[in-house]
Design an enzyme around this catalytic site. Structure first.
Site, PDB file in Angstrom:
ATOM      1  N   SER A   1      -2.987   7.190   5.292  1.00 50.10           N
ATOM      2  CA  SER A   1      -2.463   6.331   6.301  1.00 50.10           C
ATOM      3  C   SER A   1      -3.305   5.890   7.294  1.00 50.10           C
ATOM      4  O   SER A   1      -3.802   6.713   8.180  1.00 50.10           O
ATOM      5  CB  SER A   1      -1.161   6.693   6.785  1.00 50.10           C
ATOM      6  OG  SER A   1      -0.553   5.979   7.582  1.00 50.10           O
TER       7      SER A   1
ATOM      8  N   SER B   1       0.803  -1.343   0.115  1.00 48.60           N
ATOM      9  CA  SER B   1      -0.116  -0.079  -0.017  1.00 48.60           C
ATOM     10  C   SER B   1       1.002   1.213  -0.180  1.00 48.60           C
ATOM     11  O   SER B   1       1.962   1.013   0.102  1.00 48.60           O
ATOM     12  CB  SER B   1      -0.990  -0.057   1.200  1.00 48.60           C
ATOM     13  OG  SER B   1      -0.352   0.243   2.332  1.00 48.60           O
TER      14      SER B   1
ATOM     15  N   SER C   1       0.899   3.893   1.994  1.00 48.50           N
ATOM     16  CA  SER C   1       0.702   4.749   3.182  1.00 48.50           C
ATOM     17  C   SER C   1       2.165   5.241   3.605  1.00 48.50           C
ATOM     18  O   SER C   1       2.221   6.360   4.648  1.00 48.50           O
ATOM     19  CB  SER C   1       0.366   3.845   4.417  1.00 48.50           C
ATOM     20  OG  SER C   1       1.051   2.931   4.714  1.00 48.50           O
TER      21      SER C   1
ATOM     22  N   LYS D   1       5.297   1.246   9.698  1.00 43.31           N
ATOM     23  CA  LYS D   1       5.029   2.887   9.778  1.00 43.31           C
ATOM     24  C   LYS D   1       6.058   3.249  10.481  1.00 43.31           C
ATOM     25  O   LYS D   1       7.298   2.652  10.656  1.00 43.31           O
ATOM     26  CB  LYS D   1       3.879   2.990  10.751  1.00 43.31           C
ATOM     27  CG  LYS D   1       2.370   2.370  10.209  1.00 43.31           C
ATOM     28  CD  LYS D   1       1.815   3.077   9.176  1.00 43.31           C
ATOM     29  CE  LYS D   1       0.624   2.234   8.780  1.00 43.31           C
ATOM     30  NZ  LYS D   1       0.004   2.945   7.499  1.00 43.31           N
TER      31      LYS D   1
END
Length: 252
Positions: free
Chosen positions: A198, A42, A44, A105
């Site tokens: 995100s 993804s 994010s 993250k």
């Protein structure tokens, strides 16, 4: 002659089996204690990490929990040889709400920190993070809409001096203004660099505060990268599909 030939054949088969077992054990040890490969599905973490990036995550950086072991058997709790991540590290962790799912993250908040977004500007312990406007980011569809849209890009510098780029898809986005998040002991606050695209610790119902035990490892190096929408197994497309400039780059 037939007896001798059969013995040699059995000996050769046994040796092959031993080699395969040894190779599998070595791979298991490397994956458990040293490095594990992950890919980015993804956007994010754009523009730091792109969809189609393949990277190595170091298992030893923060010690080991039962999530370090393949299939994550609950053999013990807590961490062995634990070392807490630094602010700004990019980490892979198991989602607290669903510990079968891996997320990646950036560590923004440490235990005891107060984190808040005010008009799109990150505040840590009531102080705004230093932010500098950069040229717009273009391409790779960072906001889930037009792949060629121009997106605001910033250089943020955390209190410990770690700098990175963040994207701002829209002004006054849903999580551009938040309440104050107070990070509990033994937990960390994670955010994606693509701030308006995100799902991270700002979304308490989906991610929230991440326990130290749930951290799998630290992102270290991109070893392969292929354009979004392409498939790595289509090797005949590599000359144009592989992002050659991203291979073997350090993740920061």
């Amino acid at each position: 002659m037939s007896v001798t030939s059969g013995t040699k054949s059995e000996s050769g088969l046994g040796e092959t089996i031993r080699v395969v077992i040894h190779a599998l054990l070595i791979a298991l040890v490397i994956r458990t204690f040293l490095f594990q490969p992950f890919n980015i599905p993804s956007g994010s973490m754009k523009a730091t990490l792109l969809v189609g990036d393949y990277l190595f995550v170091s298992k030893y950086s923060y010690g080991y929990s039962h999530y370090s072991i393949p299939l994550s058997p609950p053999l013990f709790s807590g961490r062995i040889f634990g070392s807490e991540p630094n602010r700004g590290d990019i980490v892979v962790f198991r989602l607290p709400k669903d510990d079968s799912t891996d997320y990646i993250k950036r560590v923004i908040g440490l235990p005891g920190d107060r984190i808040q977004m005010r008009e799109g500007l990150l505040h840590i312990n009531d102080k705004p993070v230093k932010r500098e406007r950069l040229s717009d980011f273009i391409g790779e569809d960072p906001c889930g809409s037009d792949a060629t849209a121009r997106v605001k890009r910033w250089k943020e510098t955390l209190p410990n001096g770690v700098s990175y780029e963040s994207l701002d898809c829209v002004d006054n986005g849903f999580y551009d203004n938040t309440n104050v998040y107070t990070v509990p002991p033994g937990h960390f606050f994670m955010m994606g660099d693509n701030r308006d695209n995100s799902t991270d610790s700002r979304v308490l119902s989906a991610v929230g505060y991440v326990p130290f035990e749930n951290i799998v490892g630290r992102a270290q190096m991109i070893f392969f990268s292929i354009a979004e929408g392409e498939h790595a197994w289509m090797f005949w497309r590599w000359p144009t599909a592989v992002r050659w400039n991203r291979l073997f780059t350090i993740v920061r």
